[in-house]
Design a protein around this motif. Structure first.
Motif, PDB file in Angstrom:
ATOM      1  N   ASP A   8     -74.119  14.370 -37.305  1.00  0.00           N
ATOM      2  CA  ASP A   8     -74.691  14.277 -38.658  1.00  0.00           C
ATOM      3  C   ASP A   8     -73.636  14.588 -39.729  1.00  0.00           C
ATOM      4  OD1 ASP A   8     -77.197  13.521 -37.803  1.00  0.00           O
ATOM      5  OD2 ASP A   8     -77.946  15.587 -37.684  1.00  0.00           O
ATOM      6  N   GLU A   9     -72.828  15.612 -39.510  1.00  0.00           N
ATOM      7  CA  GLU A   9     -71.757  15.929 -40.456  1.00  0.00           C
ATOM      8  C   GLU A   9     -70.765  14.779 -40.555  1.00  0.00           C
ATOM      9  OE1 GLU A   9     -71.518  20.789 -39.886  1.00  0.00           O
ATOM     10  OE2 GLU A   9     -70.283  19.487 -38.647  1.00  0.00           O
ATOM     11  N   LYS A  40     -71.400  11.573 -40.025  1.00  0.00           N
ATOM     12  CA  LYS A  40     -72.030  10.466 -40.767  1.00  0.00           C
ATOM     13  C   LYS A  40     -72.008  10.733 -42.261  1.00  0.00           C
ATOM     14  CE  LYS A  40     -76.052  10.166 -38.854  1.00  0.00           C
ATOM     15  NZ  LYS A  40     -77.388   9.789 -38.400  1.00  0.00           N
ATOM     16  N   LYS A  41     -72.336  11.962 -42.659  1.00  0.00           N
ATOM     17  CA  LYS A  41     -72.350  12.309 -44.085  1.00  0.00           C
ATOM     18  C   LYS A  41     -70.954  12.188 -44.689  1.00  0.00           C
ATOM     19  CE  LYS A  41     -76.297  15.423 -43.839  1.00  0.00           C
ATOM     20  NZ  LYS A  41     -76.733  16.815 -43.899  1.00  0.00           N
ATOM     21  N   THR A 101     -68.422  10.406 -43.623  1.00  0.00           N
ATOM     22  CA  THR A 101     -68.017   9.002 -43.637  1.00  0.00           C
ATOM     23  C   THR A 101     -68.687   8.257 -44.785  1.00  0.00           C
ATOM     24  OG1 THR A 101     -67.710   9.056 -41.237  1.00  0.00           O
ATOM     25  CG2 THR A 101     -67.908   6.892 -42.266  1.00  0.00           C
ATOM     26  N   THR A 102     -69.965   8.531 -45.004  1.00  0.00           N
ATOM     27  CA  THR A 102     -70.686   7.887 -46.103  1.00  0.00           C
ATOM     28  C   THR A 102     -70.078   8.255 -47.454  1.00  0.00           C
ATOM     29  OG1 THR A 102     -72.715   7.924 -44.790  1.00  0.00           O
ATOM     30  CG2 THR A 102     -72.960   7.604 -47.154  1.00  0.00           C
ATOM     31  N   VAL A 103     -69.783   9.525 -47.644  1.00  0.00           N
ATOM     32  CA  VAL A 103     -69.181   9.981 -48.900  1.00  0.00           C
ATOM     33  C   VAL A 103     -67.832   9.306 -49.121  1.00  0.00           C
ATOM     34  CG1 VAL A 103     -68.161  11.992 -50.049  1.00  0.00           C
ATOM     35  CG2 VAL A 103     -70.401  12.174 -48.975  1.00  0.00           C
ATOM     36  N   ILE A 116     -66.752   6.405 -47.887  1.00  0.00           N
ATOM     37  CA  ILE A 116     -66.930   4.973 -48.152  1.00  0.00           C
ATOM     38  C   ILE A 116     -67.392   4.749 -49.592  1.00  0.00           C
ATOM     39  CG2 ILE A 116     -68.352   2.961 -47.573  1.00  0.00           C
ATOM     40  CD1 ILE A 116     -68.141   3.874 -44.636  1.00  0.00           C
ATOM     41  N   ILE A 117     -68.335   5.558 -50.061  1.00  0.00           N
ATOM     42  CA  ILE A 117     -68.822   5.427 -51.437  1.00  0.00           C
ATOM     43  C   ILE A 117     -67.695   5.720 -52.429  1.00  0.00           C
ATOM     44  CG2 ILE A 117     -70.364   6.464 -53.156  1.00  0.00           C
ATOM     45  CD1 ILE A 117     -72.429   6.762 -50.867  1.00  0.00           C
TER      46      ILE A 117
END
Length: 80
Positions: free
Chosen positions: A41-42, A44-45, A47-49, A51-52
């Motif tokens: 979960d950490e 994924k979070k 990686t999302t941050v 990418i954004i």
């Protein structure tokens, strides 16, 4: 006698190259065991941050490029 102490003495021997490489990899393995790895979960979070952030930075740089290009093209056109 003093020269033997400075030269390392005859009783001391340095490990060979292969032994040092093996010891290096053992040390690497021991250090990797100490690492606190992120949970899925950490990961994924984070990686999302990232990418954004990269997407927003790309948009900002693209807009700045378009604005500067417009300004400089107009400025050069007025010179001629």
């Amino acid at each position: 006698m003093a020269t033997e102490a400075l030269a390392g003495g005859q009783g001391e021997s340095r490990p060979g190259r292969i032994a040092r490489v093996i010891q290096f990899f053992r040390d690497v393995r021991n250090e990797l065991r100490k690492v606190t790895w992120p949970t899925f979960d950490e990961l994924k979070k984070a990686t999302t941050v990232i990418i954004i952030f990269v997407a927003l930075l790309g948009i900002v740089i693209g807009l700045m490029d378009a604005a500067f290009q417009f300004v400089f093209v107009k400025a050069v056109a007025k010179l001629f």
